[in-house]
Design an enzyme around this catalytic site. Structure first.
Site, PDB file in Angstrom:
ATOM      1  N   HIS A  58      53.616  53.902  31.608  1.00 52.45           N
ATOM      2  CA  HIS A  58      53.225  54.468  32.896  1.00 52.45           C
ATOM      3  C   HIS A  58      54.154  53.909  33.979  1.00 52.45           C
ATOM      4  CE1 HIS A  58      50.732  50.696  32.770  1.00 52.45           C
ATOM      5  NE2 HIS A  58      51.212  50.592  34.000  1.00 52.45           N
TER       6      HIS A  58
HETATM    7  P1  TYD Z   1      45.641  49.590  30.665  1.00 53.77           P
HETATM    8  O1  TYD Z   1      46.145  48.713  29.610  1.00 53.77           O
HETATM    9  O2  TYD Z   1      46.359  49.655  31.966  1.00 53.77           O
HETATM   10  O3  TYD Z   1      45.501  51.079  30.154  1.00 53.77           O
HETATM   11  P2  TYD Z   1      45.825  51.684  28.719  1.00 53.77           P
HETATM   12  O4  TYD Z   1      44.667  51.291  27.856  1.00 53.77           O
HETATM   13  O5  TYD Z   1      45.890  53.142  29.015  1.00 53.77           O
HETATM   14  O6  TYD Z   1      47.128  51.106  28.267  1.00 53.77           O
HETATM   15  O7  TYD Z   1      44.138  49.228  31.001  1.00 53.77           O
HETATM   16  C1  TYD Z   1      43.159  49.093  30.000  1.00 53.77           C
HETATM   17  C2  TYD Z   1      41.783  49.213  30.631  1.00 53.77           C
HETATM   18  O8  TYD Z   1      41.544  48.177  31.582  1.00 53.77           O
HETATM   19  C3  TYD Z   1      41.578  50.510  31.369  1.00 53.77           C
HETATM   20  O9  TYD Z   1      40.268  50.977  31.035  1.00 53.77           O
HETATM   21  C4  TYD Z   1      41.598  50.159  32.817  1.00 53.77           C
HETATM   22  C5  TYD Z   1      41.168  48.713  32.849  1.00 53.77           C
HETATM   23  N1  TYD Z   1      41.813  47.921  33.914  1.00 53.77           N
HETATM   24  C6  TYD Z   1      41.052  47.491  34.988  1.00 53.77           C
HETATM   25  O10 TYD Z   1      39.854  47.765  35.095  1.00 53.77           O
HETATM   26  N2  TYD Z   1      41.651  46.717  35.947  1.00 53.77           N
HETATM   27  C7  TYD Z   1      42.980  46.399  35.890  1.00 53.77           C
HETATM   28  O11 TYD Z   1      43.496  45.690  36.791  1.00 53.77           O
HETATM   29  C8  TYD Z   1      43.762  46.884  34.782  1.00 53.77           C
HETATM   30  C9  TYD Z   1      45.229  46.564  34.670  1.00 53.77           C
HETATM   31  C10 TYD Z   1      43.132  47.625  33.816  1.00 53.77           C
END
Ligand code: TYD
Length: 140
Positions: A58
């Site tokens: 992203h």
């Molecule tokens: P992330 O790793 O950014 O997304 P992905 O799983 O698509 O790679 O985030 C994982 C989960 O954590 C997502 O549900 C969003 C949550 N999150 C928060 O609530 N606060 C934050 O600061 C971050 C980075 C993620």
């Protein structure tokens, strides 16, 4: 500079320095206003990433980050829509500065790796660009 204008050449590894305590280990400090070009509003860390897994995929519209391999190692590949640069992070006293409007992929996590992220903003879903074509449009 507009947030869509940053390139991978605006992103680089910052040497955070290391305080060595004789026979008691090392310590690294990050301070607002001194070490990095933004104030930290949020810290999060990735850990227990299975071997072979990839994270990231992203870009952020406005967020700046400092990514630190607090333990172990991993690779961060940055992409500004024209050029890519890969950084292997494996030293807890170094941090990769990632500017807004840069696509990032994280992979090659070693066993026990901890990716600590210092971020300029609190979590905002709307700041994410998760579709690569949307990202290319943002860069135009
Ligand atoms: P992330 O790793 O950014 O997304 P992905 O799983 O698509 O790679 O985030 C994982 C989960 O954590 C997502 O549900 C969003 C949550 N999150 C928060 O609530 N606060 C934050 O600061 C971050 C980075 C993620």
């Amino acid at each position: 500079m507009g947030n869509c204008k940053y390139t991978v050449n605006d992103c680089f590894v910052i040497d955070l320095g290391k305080h060595h305590s004789q026979r008691k280990g090392d310590l690294t400090v990050v301070e607002n206003g001194l070490t990095i070009p933004f104030d930290v509003r949020r810290v999060y860390y990735l850990y227990d990433v299975p071997g072979g897994a990839a994270r990231g995929s992203h870009a952020h519209k406005a967020l700046s980050q400092l990514i630190v391999a607090a333990s172990g190692s991993f690779t961060v590949t940055l992409d500004d829509g024209h050029e890519k640069r890969s950084f292997t992070l494996n030293r807890p006293y170094q941090g990769l500065l990632v500017r807004p409007g840069i696509w990032r992929d994280l992979d090659d996590f070693s066993s026990g790796a901890v990716a600590m992220v210092l971020a300029s903003e609190v979590y905002q879903k709307e700041d994410y660009i998760r579709d690569y074509n949307d990202f290319l449009n943002f860069k135009k």
